[in-house]
Structure formats: structure tokens, C-alpha cells
Design a protein around this motif. Structure first.
Motif, PDB file in Angstrom:
ATOM      1  N   ILE A  65       6.033  -2.910   7.209  1.00 39.44           N
ATOM      2  CA  ILE A  65       6.875  -2.137   6.636  1.00 39.44           C
ATOM      3  C   ILE A  65       5.788  -1.630   5.711  1.00 39.44           C
ATOM      4  O   ILE A  65       5.713  -0.669   5.759  1.00 39.44           O
ATOM      5  CB  ILE A  65       8.432  -2.835   6.271  1.00 39.44           C
ATOM      6  CG1 ILE A  65       9.373  -2.516   7.181  1.00 39.44           C
ATOM      7  CG2 ILE A  65       7.824  -1.919   4.945  1.00 39.44           C
ATOM      8  CD1 ILE A  65      10.440  -3.550   7.079  1.00 39.44           C
ATOM      9  N   ASP A  66       4.792  -2.562   5.430  1.00 39.44           N
ATOM     10  CA  ASP A  66       4.081  -2.415   4.130  1.00 39.44           C
ATOM     11  C   ASP A  66       2.922  -1.936   4.691  1.00 39.44           C
ATOM     12  O   ASP A  66       2.903  -0.526   4.326  1.00 39.44           O
ATOM     13  CB  ASP A  66       3.226  -3.509   3.354  1.00 39.44           C
ATOM     14  CG  ASP A  66       4.321  -4.859   2.524  1.00 39.44           C
ATOM     15  OD1 ASP A  66       4.874  -3.576   1.942  1.00 39.44           O
ATOM     16  OD2 ASP A  66       4.031  -5.619   2.190  1.00 39.44           O
ATOM     17  N   LYS A  67       2.645  -2.106   6.001  1.00 40.62           N
ATOM     18  CA  LYS A  67       1.454  -1.105   7.058  1.00 40.62           C
ATOM     19  C   LYS A  67       2.255  -0.117   6.928  1.00 40.62           C
ATOM     20  O   LYS A  67       1.008   1.322   6.626  1.00 40.62           O
ATOM     21  CB  LYS A  67       1.223  -1.518   8.339  1.00 40.62           C
ATOM     22  CG  LYS A  67       0.253  -1.202   9.011  1.00 40.62           C
ATOM     23  CD  LYS A  67       0.042  -2.173  10.119  1.00 40.62           C
ATOM     24  CE  LYS A  67       0.873  -1.923  10.857  1.00 40.62           C
ATOM     25  NZ  LYS A  67      -0.106  -2.880  12.511  1.00 40.62           N
ATOM     26  N   ASP A  68       3.113   0.585   7.538  1.00 39.53           N
ATOM     27  CA  ASP A  68       3.358   1.544   7.822  1.00 39.53           C
ATOM     28  C   ASP A  68       4.006   2.594   6.128  1.00 39.53           C
ATOM     29  O   ASP A  68       3.132   3.685   6.413  1.00 39.53           O
ATOM     30  CB  ASP A  68       4.763   2.074   7.866  1.00 39.53           C
ATOM     31  CG  ASP A  68       4.790   1.723   9.300  1.00 39.53           C
ATOM     32  OD1 ASP A  68       3.885   1.673   9.669  1.00 39.53           O
ATOM     33  OD2 ASP A  68       5.913   1.092  10.327  1.00 39.53           O
ATOM     34  N   LEU A  69       3.663   2.027   5.120  1.00 34.80           N
ATOM     35  CA  LEU A  69       4.118   2.418   3.802  1.00 34.80           C
ATOM     36  C   LEU A  69       2.839   2.365   3.020  1.00 34.80           C
ATOM     37  O   LEU A  69       3.014   3.214   1.915  1.00 34.80           O
ATOM     38  CB  LEU A  69       5.508   2.219   3.167  1.00 34.80           C
ATOM     39  CG  LEU A  69       6.688   2.098   3.774  1.00 34.80           C
ATOM     40  CD1 LEU A  69       8.190   1.356   2.715  1.00 34.80           C
ATOM     41  CD2 LEU A  69       7.107   3.569   3.673  1.00 34.80           C
ATOM     42  N   LYS A  70       1.621   1.837   3.451  1.00 39.43           N
ATOM     43  CA  LYS A  70       0.468   1.520   2.442  1.00 39.43           C
ATOM     44  C   LYS A  70       0.428   0.851   1.112  1.00 39.43           C
ATOM     45  O   LYS A  70       0.344   1.433   0.622  1.00 39.43           O
ATOM     46  CB  LYS A  70       0.217   2.976   2.233  1.00 39.43           C
ATOM     47  CG  LYS A  70      -0.698   3.177   3.863  1.00 39.43           C
ATOM     48  CD  LYS A  70      -1.713   5.245   3.562  1.00 39.43           C
ATOM     49  CE  LYS A  70      -2.065   5.547   4.954  1.00 39.43           C
ATOM     50  NZ  LYS A  70      -1.224   5.095   6.170  1.00 39.43           N
ATOM     51  N   ARG A  71       1.860  -0.400   1.024  1.00 40.85           N
ATOM     52  CA  ARG A  71       1.386  -0.892   0.018  1.00 40.85           C
ATOM     53  C   ARG A  71       1.734  -2.601   0.417  1.00 40.85           C
ATOM     54  O   ARG A  71       1.043  -3.285   1.919  1.00 40.85           O
ATOM     55  CB  ARG A  71       3.394  -0.661  -0.693  1.00 40.85           C
ATOM     56  CG  ARG A  71       4.216  -0.970   0.268  1.00 40.85           C
ATOM     57  CD  ARG A  71       5.821  -0.084   0.161  1.00 40.85           C
ATOM     58  NE  ARG A  71       6.424  -0.500   0.805  1.00 40.85           N
ATOM     59  CZ  ARG A  71       7.676  -1.603   0.662  1.00 40.85           C
ATOM     60  NH1 ARG A  71       7.923  -2.351  -0.910  1.00 40.85           N
ATOM     61  NH2 ARG A  71       8.171  -1.945   1.638  1.00 40.85           N
ATOM     62  N   ASN A  72       1.731  -3.132  -1.085  1.00 36.67           N
ATOM     63  CA  ASN A  72       1.755  -4.294  -0.284  1.00 36.67           C
ATOM     64  C   ASN A  72       3.077  -5.823  -1.173  1.00 36.67           C
ATOM     65  O   ASN A  72       2.861  -5.885  -2.445  1.00 36.67           O
ATOM     66  CB  ASN A  72       0.930  -4.964  -0.933  1.00 36.67           C
ATOM     67  CG  ASN A  72      -0.001  -6.758  -1.042  1.00 36.67           C
ATOM     68  OD1 ASN A  72       0.708  -6.847   0.066  1.00 36.67           O
ATOM     69  ND2 ASN A  72      -0.559  -7.334  -1.447  1.00 36.67           N
ATOM     70  N   LYS A  73       4.164  -5.225  -0.819  1.00 36.84           N
ATOM     71  CA  LYS A  73       5.355  -5.917  -1.118  1.00 36.84           C
ATOM     72  C   LYS A  73       6.078  -7.100  -0.420  1.00 36.84           C
ATOM     73  O   LYS A  73       7.170  -7.823  -0.416  1.00 36.84           O
ATOM     74  CB  LYS A  73       6.383  -4.684  -2.208  1.00 36.84           C
ATOM     75  CG  LYS A  73       5.822  -4.107  -3.068  1.00 36.84           C
ATOM     76  CD  LYS A  73       6.968  -2.979  -3.904  1.00 36.84           C
ATOM     77  CE  LYS A  73       6.825  -2.623  -4.997  1.00 36.84           C
ATOM     78  NZ  LYS A  73       7.287  -1.799  -5.665  1.00 36.84           N
ATOM     79  N   MET A  74       5.566  -6.925   1.146  1.00 33.88           N
ATOM     80  CA  MET A  74       6.210  -7.414   2.074  1.00 33.88           C
ATOM     81  C   MET A  74       8.357  -7.902   1.637  1.00 33.88           C
ATOM     82  O   MET A  74       8.613  -8.412   1.639  1.00 33.88           O
ATOM     83  CB  MET A  74       6.324  -8.939   1.346  1.00 33.88           C
ATOM     84  CG  MET A  74       4.883  -9.256   2.089  1.00 33.88           C
ATOM     85  SD  MET A  74       4.562  -9.384   4.022  1.00 33.88           S
ATOM     86  CE  MET A  74       5.839 -11.080   4.639  1.00 33.88           C
ATOM     87  N   GLU A  75       8.805  -6.340   1.637  1.00 30.07           N
ATOM     88  CA  GLU A  75       9.938  -6.167   1.351  1.00 30.07           C
ATOM     89  C   GLU A  75      10.708  -4.996   2.377  1.00 30.07           C
ATOM     90  O   GLU A  75      10.092  -3.698   2.702  1.00 30.07           O
ATOM     91  CB  GLU A  75      10.665  -5.597  -0.190  1.00 30.07           C
ATOM     92  CG  GLU A  75      10.361  -6.138  -1.050  1.00 30.07           C
ATOM     93  CD  GLU A  75      10.670  -5.250  -3.164  1.00 30.07           C
ATOM     94  OE1 GLU A  75      11.328  -4.528  -2.603  1.00 30.07           O
ATOM     95  OE2 GLU A  75      10.521  -6.038  -3.316  1.00 30.07           O
ATOM     96  N   ARG A  76      11.929  -5.668   2.890  1.00 27.84           N
ATOM     97  CA  ARG A  76      12.744  -4.945   3.541  1.00 27.84           C
ATOM     98  C   ARG A  76      14.098  -4.056   2.812  1.00 27.84           C
ATOM     99  O   ARG A  76      14.582  -5.113   2.199  1.00 27.84           O
ATOM    100  CB  ARG A  76      13.417  -5.911   5.044  1.00 27.84           C
ATOM    101  CG  ARG A  76      13.542  -5.046   5.951  1.00 27.84           C
ATOM    102  CD  ARG A  76      13.934  -6.090   6.730  1.00 27.84           C
ATOM    103  NE  ARG A  76      14.473  -4.900   7.909  1.00 27.84           N
ATOM    104  CZ  ARG A  76      15.390  -5.680   9.145  1.00 27.84           C
ATOM    105  NH1 ARG A  76      15.831  -6.365   8.739  1.00 27.84           N
ATOM    106  NH2 ARG A  76      16.342  -4.397   9.789  1.00 27.84           N
ATOM    107  N   PHE A  77      13.773  -2.722   2.618  1.00 26.77           N
ATOM    108  CA  PHE A  77      14.795  -2.379   2.055  1.00 26.77           C
ATOM    109  C   PHE A  77      16.211  -2.680   2.684  1.00 26.77           C
ATOM    110  O   PHE A  77      17.176  -2.331   1.810  1.00 26.77           O
ATOM    111  CB  PHE A  77      14.909  -0.765   2.071  1.00 26.77           C
ATOM    112  CG  PHE A  77      13.544  -0.265   1.593  1.00 26.77           C
ATOM    113  CD1 PHE A  77      13.043  -0.466  -0.245  1.00 26.77           C
ATOM    114  CD2 PHE A  77      12.539   0.169   2.565  1.00 26.77           C
ATOM    115  CE1 PHE A  77      11.905   0.105  -0.290  1.00 26.77           C
ATOM    116  CE2 PHE A  77      11.292   0.664   2.178  1.00 26.77           C
ATOM    117  CZ  PHE A  77      10.632   0.599   0.909  1.00 26.77           C
ATOM    118  N   SER A  78      16.272  -3.177   3.656  1.00 28.77           N
ATOM    119  CA  SER A  78      18.290  -3.355   3.947  1.00 28.77           C
ATOM    120  C   SER A  78      18.551  -4.023   5.146  1.00 28.77           C
ATOM    121  O   SER A  78      17.146  -4.343   6.139  1.00 28.77           O
ATOM    122  CB  SER A  78      18.619  -1.737   3.668  1.00 28.77           C
ATOM    123  OG  SER A  78      18.548  -0.881   5.162  1.00 28.77           O
TER     124      SER A  78
END
Length: 194
Positions: A65-78
Motif C-alpha cells: 500500500i505504501d509503495k502504491d501511495l508513495k508514503r511510509n505509514k504501513m497502514e491498511r485503511f480497512s
């Protein structure tokens, strides 16, 4: 599962799967519970939740998810599991309140209604509560809308007071105006009997 179900329950995987065979008895939910609960403990949102604005920390899906959204939170939204989403968004308080909505609707439909249709709806609502612990993805779609329509019908005193014939006439009257007159006649007969 293998302790309770004997035999080989593998099937050929479809095109979107990673392997050649899928095991139908595989545990595909426990790790989701572990990720959600560990995230709740780590970020201290067990009681009140984290709101729908934040997801839960997911080592399994977070990197992709981080790779796809280009962020670094390791979160899954749902999650696929509805109750985990409720827990993530509202904590234990929300899960208890969510449970009370379902249990009250089922109780009213099963114990306080005069028609079989609502008793069946009460069983359906109870099933959806139990199924929320397995899957039942939480999103605003027709399934979710129908679930809360069913819950609201279970809460409605007008629907619970209907007899089987009144409920049938009401249901058919939604689509055919000829049944409106039959319902009025039926109500007049019942008033005269009183």
C-alpha cells in the motif's frame, strides 16, 4: 480447521491467485485480528478507536500500500472483516454499541413481532452480526444499505404490529396500488372487531 474437517479440500486456483492450488480450509482471518489488535495496543486506541481517517498498521499489506501511495505509514485503511473496521474506527465502545444495535433489532423482531417476515428478518440481522466477525466488508453499498434497512424495519413498531396478511399486503402494495384498498379494508375490519 484440519482437526475438524477431514479430507483434502484444495481446488485449482483462478487466474488472479499466486499458486496452482488453493486450500479451502486455510485460515485467512486470524492474522488480520492479530495485526489489528497489535496496532490498537501499540497506538493506544483500544477503547475509543482511531476514527475512519486512519487505518491499522499492517506488516502484511502495508508495504504494498505504501509503495502504491508513495508514503511510509504501513497502514491498511480497512479490512475484509467488518468487526475489525468497527473496532479500528470506534474501539471497544463502538463494537459494544454496534452489538447492541444488532441484538436489540433481533430481539424485537423475534420476540415482539406479530408476523413471520420480521422474525425471518431478525434471524437475518443476527446472522449478519455473526458474519461480521468473519467477513462482511464494511462499505457503503447495497448490502450495507439493505442491512440497515432490515435493522430499521426490526425497530419499527408499525412493522412489528402488522399481521402476516397486513405485511403481505404492504409488501405487494409497494409495487401495485391495487393492494392499498385491500389494506384499508383489512384495517377497517380489525377496527370493527375491537
Amino acid at each position: 480447521m484440519n482437526d475438524y474437517i477431514k479430507g483434502d479440500y484444495t481446488v485449482a486456483a483462478n487466474e488472479n491467485s499466486y499458486g496452482d492450488k488453493e486450500d479451502l480450509t486455510a485460515d485467512t482471518r486470524t492474522f488480520l485480528y492479530v495485526e489489528e489488535i497489535l496496532s490498537a495496543i501499540k497506538y493506544d486506541y483500544v477503547i475509543f478507536g482511531r476514527t475512519p481517517a486512519r487505518g491499522y498498521e499492517s506488516p502484511t499489506f502495508g508495504r504494498e500500500i505504501d509503495k502504491d501511495l508513495k508514503r511510509n505509514k504501513m497502514e491498511r485503511f480497512s479490512s475484509e472483516v467488518s468487526i475489525l473496521n468497527i473496532f479500528n474506527w470506534t474501539g471497544l465502545i463502538g463494537v459494544v454499541l454496534y452489538f447492541l444495535i444488532f441484538v436489540r433489532a433481533s430481539y424485537l423482531a423475534l420476540k415482539k413481532s406479530n408476523n413471520w417476515a420480521l422474525k425471518c428478518l431478525g434471524i437475518y440481522v443476527a446472522f449478519r452480526w455473526m458474519y461480521a466477525w468473519v467477513e462482511d466488508y464494511s462499505s457503503f453499498d447495497l448490502s450495507f444499505l439493505f442491512l440497515f434497512l432490515a435493522i430499521s424495519i426490526c425497530y419499527s413498531k408499525a412493522f412489528r404490529d402488522m399481521t402476516d396478511s397486513e405485511f403481505k399486503y404492504w409488501l405487494f402494495g409497494v409495487f401495485d396500488k391495487r393492494y392499498h384498498k385491500a389494506v384499508k379494508k383489512l384495517q377497517l375490519v380489525e377496527i370493527e372487531d375491537i
